[in-house]
Design an enzyme around this catalytic site. Structure first.
Site, PDB file in Angstrom:
ATOM      1  N   ILE A   1       4.216  -3.155   4.377  1.00 38.55           N
ATOM      2  CA  ILE A   1       4.175  -3.686   5.739  1.00 38.55           C
ATOM      3  C   ILE A   1       4.408  -5.202   5.768  1.00 38.55           C
ATOM      4  O   ILE A   1       4.798  -5.759   6.784  1.00 38.55           O
ATOM      5  CB  ILE A   1       2.810  -3.327   6.401  1.00 38.55           C
ATOM      6  CG1 ILE A   1       2.906  -3.324   7.916  1.00 38.55           C
ATOM      7  CG2 ILE A   1       1.690  -4.253   5.929  1.00 38.55           C
ATOM      8  CD1 ILE A   1       1.710  -2.689   8.614  1.00 38.55           C
TER       9      ILE A   1
ATOM     10  N   HIS B   1      -1.681   1.299  -6.494  1.00 35.97           N
ATOM     11  CA  HIS B   1      -0.309   1.185  -5.972  1.00 35.97           C
ATOM     12  C   HIS B   1       0.513   0.288  -6.882  1.00 35.97           C
ATOM     13  O   HIS B   1       0.056  -0.751  -7.345  1.00 35.97           O
ATOM     14  CB  HIS B   1      -0.285   0.649  -4.536  1.00 35.97           C
ATOM     15  CG  HIS B   1      -1.098  -0.588  -4.314  1.00 35.97           C
ATOM     16  ND1 HIS B   1      -2.466  -0.567  -4.197  1.00 35.97           N
ATOM     17  CD2 HIS B   1      -0.738  -1.891  -4.183  1.00 35.97           C
ATOM     18  CE1 HIS B   1      -2.914  -1.798  -4.010  1.00 35.97           C
ATOM     19  NE2 HIS B   1      -1.885  -2.620  -4.012  1.00 35.97           N
TER      20      HIS B   1
HETATM   21  P1  DGP Z   1      -2.292  -5.511  -2.994  1.00 41.16           P
HETATM   22  O1  DGP Z   1      -2.475  -6.878  -2.413  1.00 41.16           O
HETATM   23  O2  DGP Z   1      -1.725  -5.512  -4.407  1.00 41.16           O
HETATM   24  O3  DGP Z   1      -3.562  -4.692  -2.872  1.00 41.16           O
HETATM   25  O4  DGP Z   1      -1.170  -4.817  -2.094  1.00 41.16           O
HETATM   26  C1  DGP Z   1      -1.459  -4.121  -0.928  1.00 41.16           C
HETATM   27  C2  DGP Z   1      -0.201  -4.061  -0.139  1.00 41.16           C
HETATM   28  O5  DGP Z   1      -0.351  -3.067   0.855  1.00 41.16           O
HETATM   29  C3  DGP Z   1       0.147  -5.356   0.608  1.00 41.16           C
HETATM   30  O6  DGP Z   1       1.373  -5.884   0.086  1.00 41.16           O
HETATM   31  C4  DGP Z   1       0.294  -4.945   2.051  1.00 41.16           C
HETATM   32  C5  DGP Z   1       0.367  -3.442   1.993  1.00 41.16           C
HETATM   33  N1  DGP Z   1      -0.252  -2.766   3.103  1.00 41.16           N
HETATM   34  C6  DGP Z   1      -1.536  -2.884   3.519  1.00 41.16           C
HETATM   35  N2  DGP Z   1      -1.779  -2.092   4.578  1.00 41.16           N
HETATM   36  C7  DGP Z   1      -0.614  -1.438   4.819  1.00 41.16           C
HETATM   37  C8  DGP Z   1      -0.243  -0.457   5.788  1.00 41.16           C
HETATM   38  O7  DGP Z   1      -1.004  -0.010   6.640  1.00 41.16           O
HETATM   39  N3  DGP Z   1       1.064  -0.024   5.739  1.00 41.16           N
HETATM   40  C9  DGP Z   1       1.950  -0.485   4.799  1.00 41.16           C
HETATM   41  N4  DGP Z   1       3.190  -0.006   4.844  1.00 41.16           N
HETATM   42  N5  DGP Z   1       1.615  -1.387   3.870  1.00 41.16           N
HETATM   43  C10 DGP Z   1       0.350  -1.863   3.877  1.00 41.16           C
END
Ligand code: DGP
Length: 121
Positions: A33, A107
């Site tokens: 996102i 992830h």
């Molecule tokens: P980290 O900081 O390594 O935990 O990465 C988490 C990632 O997840 C961050 O780059 C933003 C993404 N993210 C968080 N919430 C959402 C969501 O609701 N949808 C999507 N597509 N990505 C998300």
């Protein structure tokens, strides 16, 4: 297997919308996102695992599969290194808060489409 309040478990179940890139019985991949590069994909296991910090021996193959899926996605996106090893992408697990982990469902970040610096910030 899945956690009630985990946003990534909700994405897998379709309760939170996402832009899907790939799915099979073990993993789901979708656009981040908040992209930090022209291509920023997250590859997540369907099994809820907090992160690399809680990985069990039984999950070894699952993590290997996540890397293999990342490789296939990068090829499909056209960002994989060519025969001269030009182009390329980065694969990142942030492990714990000090490393930048903000979502506690395992992830793998696949980041590419621009030249990157080393060391990362
Ligand atoms: P980290 O900081 O390594 O935990 O990465 C988490 C990632 O997840 C961050 O780059 C933003 C993404 N993210 C968080 N919430 C959402 C969501 O609701 N949808 C999507 N597509 N990505 C998300």
């Amino acid at each position: 297997m899945q956690e009630k309040d985990c946003i990534f478990c909700k994405i897998i179940k379709g309760e939170i919308p996402s832009k899907k890139v790939y799915e099979d019985d073990k993993v789901y991949a979708f656009h981040d996102i908040n992209p930090v590069a022209p291509f920023h994909i997250l590859i997540i296991p369907k099994k809820h695992i907090v992160g690399i910090q809680t990985l069990e021996a039984e999950d070894e193959c699952l993590v290997g599969h996540m890397f293999y899926v990342a490789r296939k996605i990068a090829q499909d996106l056209g960002i994989a290194p060519d025969e001269n090893l030009n182009k390329g992408y980065r694969l990142v697990f942030n492990v714990g808060k000090d490393a930048g982990q903000s979502v506690f469902h395992l992830h793998l970040h696949l980041i590419g489409g621009r030249k990157m610096e080393w060391p990362p910030g």
